[in-house]
Write a protein that holds these residues in place. Structure first.
Motif, PDB file in Angstrom:
ATOM      1  N   GLU A  24       0.844  -1.198   0.000  1.00 23.84           N
ATOM      2  CA  GLU A  24       0.000   0.000   0.000  1.00 23.84           C
ATOM      3  C   GLU A  24       0.878   1.247   0.000  1.00 23.84           C
ATOM      4  OE1 GLU A  24      -3.699  -1.595   2.799  1.00 23.84           O
ATOM      5  OE2 GLU A  24      -2.178  -0.272   3.647  1.00 23.84           O
ATOM      6  N   TYR A  25       0.363   2.330  -0.544  1.00 22.82           N
ATOM      7  CA  TYR A  25       1.059   3.603  -0.436  1.00 22.82           C
ATOM      8  C   TYR A  25       1.200   3.970   1.044  1.00 22.82           C
ATOM      9  CZ  TYR A  25       0.657   4.862  -5.432  1.00 22.82           C
ATOM     10  OH  TYR A  25       0.772   4.924  -6.788  1.00 22.82           O
ATOM     11  N   LYS A  26       2.355   4.505   1.407  1.00 26.33           N
ATOM     12  CA  LYS A  26       2.555   5.032   2.763  1.00 26.33           C
ATOM     13  C   LYS A  26       2.396   6.549   2.689  1.00 26.33           C
ATOM     14  CE  LYS A  26       5.478   4.960   6.842  1.00 26.33           C
ATOM     15  NZ  LYS A  26       5.076   6.312   7.228  1.00 26.33           N
ATOM     16  N   TYR A  27       1.282   7.043   3.204  1.00 26.38           N
ATOM     17  CA  TYR A  27       0.946   8.460   3.070  1.00 26.38           C
ATOM     18  C   TYR A  27       1.680   9.287   4.114  1.00 26.38           C
ATOM     19  CZ  TYR A  27      -2.594   6.677  -0.065  1.00 26.38           C
ATOM     20  OH  TYR A  27      -3.214   6.040  -1.108  1.00 26.38           O
ATOM     21  N   ASP A  28       2.045  10.513   3.728  1.00 30.00           N
ATOM     22  CA  ASP A  28       2.838  11.402   4.585  1.00 30.00           C
ATOM     23  C   ASP A  28       1.912  12.357   5.318  1.00 30.00           C
ATOM     24  OD1 ASP A  28       4.910  12.702   5.778  1.00 30.00           O
ATOM     25  OD2 ASP A  28       5.568  13.792   4.005  1.00 30.00           O
ATOM     26  N   GLY A  29       1.355  11.892   6.434  1.00 38.33           N
ATOM     27  CA  GLY A  29       0.423  12.726   7.183  1.00 38.33           C
ATOM     28  C   GLY A  29       0.405  12.356   8.642  1.00 38.33           C
ATOM     29  N   GLU A  30      -0.770  12.434   9.252  1.00 35.70           N
ATOM     30  CA  GLU A  30      -0.959  12.087  10.664  1.00 35.70           C
ATOM     31  C   GLU A  30      -1.790  10.814  10.743  1.00 35.70           C
ATOM     32  OE1 GLU A  30       0.160  13.292  13.417  1.00 35.70           O
ATOM     33  OE2 GLU A  30       0.802  15.356  13.054  1.00 35.70           O
ATOM     34  N   ARG A  31      -1.284   9.832  11.473  1.00 39.52           N
ATOM     35  CA  ARG A  31      -2.043   8.594  11.683  1.00 39.52           C
ATOM     36  C   ARG A  31      -3.266   8.919  12.535  1.00 39.52           C
ATOM     37  NH1 ARG A  31      -0.097   3.241  12.387  1.00 39.52           N
ATOM     38  NH2 ARG A  31      -1.878   1.799  12.382  1.00 39.52           N
ATOM     39  N   ALA A  32      -4.398   8.321  12.194  1.00 38.42           N
ATOM     40  CA  ALA A  32      -5.622   8.602  12.940  1.00 38.42           C
ATOM     41  C   ALA A  32      -6.506   7.370  12.984  1.00 38.42           C
ATOM     42  CB  ALA A  32      -6.388   9.755  12.289  1.00 38.42           C
ATOM     43  N   GLN A  33      -7.256   7.245  14.059  1.00 38.66           N
ATOM     44  CA  GLN A  33      -8.318   6.249  14.131  1.00 38.66           C
ATOM     45  C   GLN A  33      -9.628   7.004  14.292  1.00 38.66           C
ATOM     46  OE1 GLN A  33      -7.504   3.206  17.048  1.00 38.66           O
ATOM     47  NE2 GLN A  33      -6.180   2.090  15.639  1.00 38.66           N
ATOM     48  N   ILE A  34     -10.523   6.791  13.351  1.00 37.17           N
ATOM     49  CA  ILE A  34     -11.803   7.483  13.322  1.00 37.17           C
ATOM     50  C   ILE A  34     -12.861   6.550  13.899  1.00 37.17           C
ATOM     51  CG2 ILE A  34     -13.453   8.705  11.866  1.00 37.17           C
ATOM     52  CD1 ILE A  34     -10.653   9.924  11.840  1.00 37.17           C
ATOM     53  N   THR A  35     -13.604   7.016  14.888  1.00 41.60           N
ATOM     54  CA  THR A  35     -14.623   6.178  15.527  1.00 41.60           C
ATOM     55  C   THR A  35     -16.002   6.804  15.408  1.00 41.60           C
ATOM     56  OG1 THR A  35     -14.397   7.239  17.694  1.00 41.60           O
ATOM     57  CG2 THR A  35     -12.909   5.415  17.214  1.00 41.60           C
ATOM     58  N   LYS A  36     -17.031   5.962  15.373  1.00 39.98           N
ATOM     59  CA  LYS A  36     -18.416   6.421  15.355  1.00 39.98           C
ATOM     60  C   LYS A  36     -19.231   5.494  16.251  1.00 39.98           C
ATOM     61  CE  LYS A  36     -22.204   7.670  12.217  1.00 39.98           C
ATOM     62  NZ  LYS A  36     -23.283   7.180  13.078  1.00 39.98           N
ATOM     63  N   PRO A  37     -19.737   5.956  17.406  1.00 42.94           N
ATOM     64  CA  PRO A  37     -20.562   5.111  18.290  1.00 42.94           C
ATOM     65  C   PRO A  37     -22.011   5.068  17.839  1.00 42.94           C
ATOM     66  CG  PRO A  37     -20.268   7.252  19.279  1.00 42.94           C
ATOM     67  CD  PRO A  37     -19.497   7.283  17.998  1.00 42.94           C
ATOM     68  N   GLY A  38     -22.766   4.178  18.440  1.00 44.12           N
ATOM     69  CA  GLY A  38     -24.189   4.110  18.115  1.00 44.12           C
ATOM     70  C   GLY A  38     -24.547   2.838  17.384  1.00 44.12           C
ATOM     71  N   VAL A  39     -25.734   2.845  16.761  1.00 42.63           N
ATOM     72  CA  VAL A  39     -26.232   1.661  16.067  1.00 42.63           C
ATOM     73  C   VAL A  39     -25.307   1.288  14.914  1.00 42.63           C
ATOM     74  CG1 VAL A  39     -28.148   0.708  14.746  1.00 42.63           C
ATOM     75  CG2 VAL A  39     -28.599   2.199  16.702  1.00 42.63           C
ATOM     76  N   SER A  40     -24.936   2.272  14.097  1.00 42.41           N
ATOM     77  CA  SER A  40     -23.990   2.037  13.016  1.00 42.41           C
ATOM     78  C   SER A  40     -22.627   2.531  13.480  1.00 42.41           C
ATOM     79  CB  SER A  40     -24.430   2.781  11.757  1.00 42.41           C
ATOM     80  OG  SER A  40     -23.508   2.586  10.710  1.00 42.41           O
TER      81      SER A  40
END
Length: 290
Positions: A24-40
């Motif tokens: 995979e491409y290694k992107y030059d940015g900030e690592r992040a984990q995006i979360t969304k709680p709830g039913v979905s």
């Protein structure tokens, strides 16, 4: 999960011998984990990069680092960003970390939609020869990325949070033997360490010397590649070379403010993959047209 650095493509092939893997491409940015709680609900693993939506172009990390972090309104945003998703750890109440990476990535692509200029999937190729990986690496760098991430697809491919796993290897252009330029840079400042680096310097401000103007021009901040022994030794050494203020012949911008300034007494050889024009570091200003 973090990745181990490698020094050659053959090292990747040796490590993943008899295993299916993907690049995979290694992107030059900030690592992040995006979360969304709830039913979905979901947890995404991704990279946030600076992005020019008009030119559909990835911008250097230095641009991203100028983006305001506090008291930001939608109208005041000057640096646009784009998310590049590469893994899915959780979806609709189900953890996926024990599943194979191939399954996690397929689920990611099935359940999410590409949004031009805002949300994309990490570019990937299931290449297995040195030539194919080399070509993909070159394409990655040309597109504004740092290199490649190489990951096992099926066997030994579960996700291990908070661990540096050999299931993932990173192939950056500046890691490869015989690639990249070596620069002689002077240490002119230090940034106080935090967490595990409390009590030593966590990063350093480096400068190149311009003999024509007889000044040290700030060129980058560096904070990786040091062992604990290196950091402790550097803290002891620079203790005797601390300045109360920057020297008048240090050329820096207001946006570059290390916690401590140093006398220009130590030169480091630094290997780099590429140069990029920086909005905050002064090296080369006037020589390159923005």
């Amino acid at each position: 999960m973090l990745a181990f650095p490698t020094k050659s493509i053959t090292e990747v092939l040796d490590r993943f011998e008899n295993l299916s893997f993907t690049c995979e491409y290694k992107y030059d940015g900030e690592r992040a984990q995006i979360t969304k709680p709830g039913v979905s609900s979901y947890v995404l693993d991704c990279e946030v990069v600076a992005y020019n939506p008009q030119e559909k172009k990835i911008l250097p990390f230095q641009i991203l680092s100028t983006r305001k972090r506090k008291d930001v309104t939608t109208a005041s945003i000057e640096v646009e960003v784009c998310l590049f998703a590469f893994d899915l750890l959780y979806i609709d109440g189900q953890s996926l970390v024990e599943q194979e990476f191939a399954t996690r990535r397929n689920t990611l692509h099935d359940r999410f939609v590409d949004v031009p200029g805002e949300f994309h999937f990490a570019q990937f190729a299931n290449s297995h020869s040195i030539e194919e990986i080399q070509i993909f690496l070159e394409e990655s760098v040309k597109s504004g990325c740092e290199g490649l991430m190489v990951k096992t697809l099926n066997e030994e491919s579960s996700y291990e949070p908070s661990r540096r796993s050999r299931k993932w290897l990173k192939v950056k252009k500046d890691y490869l033997d015989g690639v990249g330029d070596s620069l002689d840079l002077v240490v002119i400042g230090g940034y106080a360490g935090r967490g595990k680096r409390t009590g030593v310097y966590g990063g350093y401000l480096l400068a190149c010397y311009d003999p024509e103007n007889e000044e040290y021009q700030a060129i980058c901040k560096i904070g990786t590649g040091f062992s604990e022994a290196d950091l402790e030794g550097q803290a002891v050494f620079f203790k005797d070379h601390i300045l109360s203020a920057a020297k008048p012949y240090y050329r820096v911008t207001d946006g570059v403010k290390p916690d401590v300034w140093f006398e220009p007494v130590q030169v480091w050889e630094v290997k780099a993959a590429d140069f990029s024009v920086s909005p905050i570091y002064t090296a080369g200003w006037g020589l390159v047209v923005l």
